[in-house]
Design a protein around this motif. Structure first.
Motif, mmCIF file in Angstrom:
data_model
loop_
_atom_site.group_PDB
_atom_site.id
_atom_site.type_symbol
_atom_site.label_atom_id
_atom_site.label_comp_id
_atom_site.label_asym_id
_atom_site.label_seq_id
_atom_site.Cartn_x
_atom_site.Cartn_y
_atom_site.Cartn_z
ATOM 1 N N ASN A 136 8.808 -4.537 6.077
ATOM 2 C CA ASN A 136 9.795 -3.459 6.013
ATOM 3 C C ASN A 136 9.207 -2.239 6.715
ATOM 4 N N THR A 188 6.128 -3.675 1.997
ATOM 5 C CA THR A 188 5.946 -5.103 1.739
ATOM 6 C C THR A 188 5.300 -5.770 2.942
ATOM 7 N N ASN A 211 8.124 0.709 5.740
ATOM 8 C CA ASN A 211 6.910 1.294 5.169
ATOM 9 C C ASN A 211 5.692 0.404 5.392
ATOM 10 N N CYS A 257 -3.096 0.340 1.239
ATOM 11 C CA CYS A 257 -1.854 0.237 1.994
ATOM 12 C C CYS A 257 -1.948 1.026 3.296
ATOM 13 N N HIS A 317 5.015 3.229 -2.430
ATOM 14 C CA HIS A 317 6.207 3.551 -1.635
ATOM 15 C C HIS A 317 7.040 2.331 -1.255
ATOM 16 N N GLY A 318 6.743 1.169 -1.827
ATOM 17 C CA GLY A 318 7.570 -0.004 -1.590
ATOM 18 C C GLY A 318 7.298 -0.767 -0.313
ATOM 19 N N TYR A 334 2.719 -6.251 -1.956
ATOM 20 C CA TYR A 334 3.643 -5.156 -2.219
ATOM 21 C C TYR A 334 2.853 -3.916 -2.606
ATOM 22 N N CYS A 335 3.204 -2.765 -2.020
ATOM 23 C CA CYS A 335 2.580 -1.497 -2.391
ATOM 24 C C CYS A 335 3.468 -0.821 -3.421
ATOM 25 N N THR A 336 2.929 -0.586 -4.603
ATOM 26 C CA THR A 336 3.709 0.019 -5.680
ATOM 27 C C THR A 336 3.952 1.502 -5.465
#
Length: 148
Positions: free
Chosen positions: A126, A117, A128, A94, A114-115, A110-112
């Motif tokens: 988004n 996308t 992050n 990520c 910190h969320g 999707y990065c698990t």
């Protein structure tokens, strides 16, 4: 055997060394926390000729179903079969904080951690995910996918 009074925690030890304020935070964060890292500095190039995935094998069965994906931790990539029937591949790392936690669901990465996308082209969707993801070319010949 040490008594409670004889034990020293890390913070107390660092303070006794004279590390305070910003220097204490730098030492503490450098030792115990993951810093923000540019994904491009971590994700290395793929092997010459790319990486192949045989769709006929059990290990890659998820790539035969739309929305399915496979994570290759050896090469730090995620390969997915989109809902429109195309294959896409991105880095597993990520761009938000360099975590190797990218998955795929509902036509997005999707990065698990910190969320963050990302869409199928690796573009962040988004805050992050604003750094985007490194993408790779995927070609298909019969049941063989090649990621390069």
């Amino acid at each position: 055997m040490n008594t409670i009074e004889e034990k020293m925690n890390r913070l107390t030890f660092l303070k006794q060394l004279g590390l305070t304020g910003a220097s204490l935070m730098a030492v503490y964060c450098g030792v115990t926390m993951t810093s923000c890292t540019n994904e491009g500095d971590i994700a290395g190039p793929l092997p010459t000729g790319g990486i192949t995935f045989d769709l006929s094998t059990t290990a890659n069965a998820a790539l035969r179903t739309k929305g399915g994906y496979v994570v290759d931790r050896t090469n730090n990539i995620v390969v997915a079969y989109t809902n429109v029937g195309t294959y896409v591949a991105v880095t597993l790392i990520c761009s938000h904080e360099g975590q190797k936690k990218i998955t795929y669901a509902t036509d997005k990465f999707y990065c698990t951690e910190h969320g963050a996308t990302f869409d199928n082209s690796g573009k962040g969707t988004n805050s992050n995910g604003s750094g985007g993801l490194k993408t790779y070319t995927v070609t298909q010949s019969g049941t063989i996918l090649t990621v390069s």
